[in-house]
Write an enzyme that holds these catalytic residues in place. Structure first.
Site, PDB file in Angstrom:
ATOM      1  N   SER A  25      17.538  -0.537  -0.123  1.00 17.49           N
ATOM      2  CA  SER A  25      16.621  -1.170  -0.615  1.00 17.49           C
ATOM      3  C   SER A  25      16.970  -1.814  -2.146  1.00 17.49           C
ATOM      4  O   SER A  25      16.458  -2.886  -2.534  1.00 17.49           O
ATOM      5  CB  SER A  25      15.275  -0.520  -0.980  1.00 17.49           C
ATOM      6  OG  SER A  25      15.495   0.710  -2.138  1.00 17.49           O
ATOM      7  N   LYS A  33      17.470  -2.261 -11.426  1.00 15.14           N
ATOM      8  CA  LYS A  33      16.355  -2.348 -10.088  1.00 15.14           C
ATOM      9  C   LYS A  33      15.138  -2.186 -10.575  1.00 15.14           C
ATOM     10  O   LYS A  33      14.795  -1.176 -11.568  1.00 15.14           O
ATOM     11  CB  LYS A  33      16.735  -1.292  -9.212  1.00 15.14           C
ATOM     12  CG  LYS A  33      16.026  -1.357  -7.723  1.00 15.14           C
ATOM     13  CD  LYS A  33      16.444  -0.042  -7.157  1.00 15.14           C
ATOM     14  CE  LYS A  33      15.594  -0.372  -5.566  1.00 15.14           C
ATOM     15  NZ  LYS A  33      16.316   0.872  -4.561  1.00 15.14           N
ATOM     16  N   SER A  54      19.907   3.865  -0.135  1.00 18.02           N
ATOM     17  CA  SER A  54      19.348   2.477  -0.679  1.00 18.02           C
ATOM     18  C   SER A  54      20.316   1.871  -1.611  1.00 18.02           C
ATOM     19  O   SER A  54      20.315   0.768  -2.044  1.00 18.02           O
ATOM     20  CB  SER A  54      18.151   2.699  -1.418  1.00 18.02           C
ATOM     21  OG  SER A  54      16.992   2.585  -0.534  1.00 18.02           O
TER      22      SER A  54
END
Length: 483
Positions: free
Chosen positions: A150, A75, A174
């Site tokens: 997210s 990420k 997330s």
């Protein structure tokens, strides 16, 4: 069967080279990512170089760890030395960290092959990955829908087989919510189990890094590699890390499972409810005893979270001032430089949360909002503590719905925030939780079952998740991206 173990065996038997594995992953990204947009950048040269090192070790007869040669997505809010890290924000366009995050450092030492940095909602603020300052990621099961957020890029990449495993961060859901929407395994560990050093901060008392995988055992292997004490993170727990794979058993005899009744009801899709109820029945079949549990403040979590998280974000994001790195807007003086840069560099959702947080912390409102939210947080933790005096693990849906259409909720922030209704209370209490695939709706969209453990209860989560996975076939289904 663990996909990591299977590939590891092929590598040490020299049936396939680490370079060939890396090339296959990169080729898959090239083939499908123009439609998916899971990756903000692909790190092909670094991936091949790391794979060559692994092949050299194997050729020399040196032992390699389970993650050596395994393709992984990272990420893009995790700092990678010498590789651009943007947090999907224009304000960090071109930012190259001068240091490595603890988790990526550990993965490098383990020989894992980073194939790229995955897309996210800007600064990890969002539930659909539509808030990225660069691109919108699609759900591999239906390209017109969102992957969740997210960490939507990481979830989509694993679901689409662009990489075998990935890392995400979880502040209010997330990791777990996109795992549910993309039909993969996603885990948020106990707060402090994994070092946050090098994770770009959103809400420091809530953020935690965790794994995505297509199998529970693979998530356990990845967590094993990244967990552990780190003196560079003052919130890091100094506790021994067990071998999580030793906890994996095919039955649940003697395990007490509590169903969080407060998670069911208003806002929950019927198809999600049916899939979760069927999953609970399967846990009973596997030998678990099932008990109804009430956490009275469970649904108050979302209100407390949207005071606490923005408050912490307003402080954490104050550092982006255009002085040393990132975007710098043209201005006649220092104050203008600050305001113009932040106005231009931050997206709408980030600005919304900074303003919310600044307001909640302001004189005259601190007691009414922030202090009250922290009191509610304590009560939520007490509800969970009470529940764990009766049961070993809690279950509920991961998300109230399956993946929604891109653009469907962008103009309705409150509706978007409700996507994390089931996951947020877990972050407020600092507990570990995992989403495992438990079904599909009529549109062939995945549904996730959330397992919640007590503090440092990761072994129990892996045990329950593994037993459920072994007794079902949901994890065998993959999206068709051949068109």
């Amino acid at each position: 069967m663990s996909l990591i173990r299977a590939l590891h065996q092929q590598l040490i038997d020299q049936e396939i080279s680490a370079v060939a594995v890396a090339q296959a992953s990169l080729a898959r990204i090239e083939a499908v990512d123009d439609r998916l947009k899971s990756f903000l950048q692909v790190t092909a040269p670094q991936a091949i170089a790391q794979a060559e090192k692994v092949d050299a070790q194997i050729a020399a007869g040196e032992p390699i760890g389970l993650l050596a040669g395994i393709p992984i997505g990272i990420k893009d809010n995790l700092c990678t030395k010498g590789i651009v890290t943007t947090c999907a924000s224009q304000i960090l366009r071109g930012f190259v960290p001068p240091y490595e995050s603890t988790v990526t450092e550990k993965l490098q030492k383990a020989g894992a092959v980073m194939v790229g940095k995955t897309n996210l909602d800007e600064f990890a603020m969002g539930s659909s990955t539509e808030n990225s300052g660069y691109q919108v990621t699609a759900n591999p099961w239906d390209l017109t829908r969102v992957p969740g957020g997210s960490s939507g890029g990481s979830a989509a990449a694993v679901a689409a087989d662009e990489c075998l495993i990935a890392l995400g961060s979880d502040t209010g859901g997330s990791i777990r919510q996109p795992a549910s929407l993309c039909g993969v395994v996603g885990m948020k560990p106990t707060y402090g189990l994994v070092s946050r050093f090098g994770l770009v901060a959103y809400a420091s008392s809530l953020d935690q890094i965790g794994p995505f995988a297509r199998r529970v055992e693979d998530a356990a292997i990845l967590l094993q590699a990244i967990a552990g004490h780190d003196s560079r993170d003052s919130t890091s727990l100094d506790v021994p890390i067990p071998d999580y794979t030793q906890a994996l058993k095919p039955d649940l005899k003697g395990v007490k499972v509590g169903v969080i009744m407060d998670a069911f009801g208003e806002g929950l899709d019927d198809t999600v409810n049916e899939a979760v109820q069927t999953a609970i029945a399967k846990l009973r079949e596997l030998g678990a005893t099932i008990e109804e549990i009430h956490c009275p403040r469970f649904r108050s979590g979302i209100a407390a979270y949207y005071v606490i998280a923005p408050s912490e974000a307003s402080a954490n994001l104050a550092r982006y001032d255009a002085v040393r790195y990132g975007l710098r807007a043209e201005a006649d003086n220092l104050m203008e430089m600050y305001t113009h840069t932040r106005a231009k560099g931050f997206g709408a959702e980030v600005k919304r949360r900074i303003m919310l947080g600044t307001y909640a912390l302001s004189a005259g409102y601190y007691d009414a909002y922030y202090l009250k939210a922290q009191k509610v947080r304590t009560l939520i933790k007490q509800d969970f503590d009470q529940a764990f005096t009766k049961v070993d693990v809690l279950v509920c849906p991961t998300a109230p719905t399956t993946a929604f259409k891109a653009g469907e909720k962008t103009d309705d922030p409150l509706s978007m925030y409700l996507s994390d209704l089931m996951t947020i209370p877990v972050n407020l209490a600092g507990l570990p939780a995992m989403s495992v695939p438990c079904g599909f709706d009529d549109n062939n969209l995945p549904i996730g079952l959330q397992l919640v453990g007590n503090v440092l209860g990761e072994e129990m989560l892996f045990r329950v998740g593994y037993a459920y996975e072994q007794a079902t076939t949901w994890h065998d289904r993959q999206p068709d991206l051949s068109a």
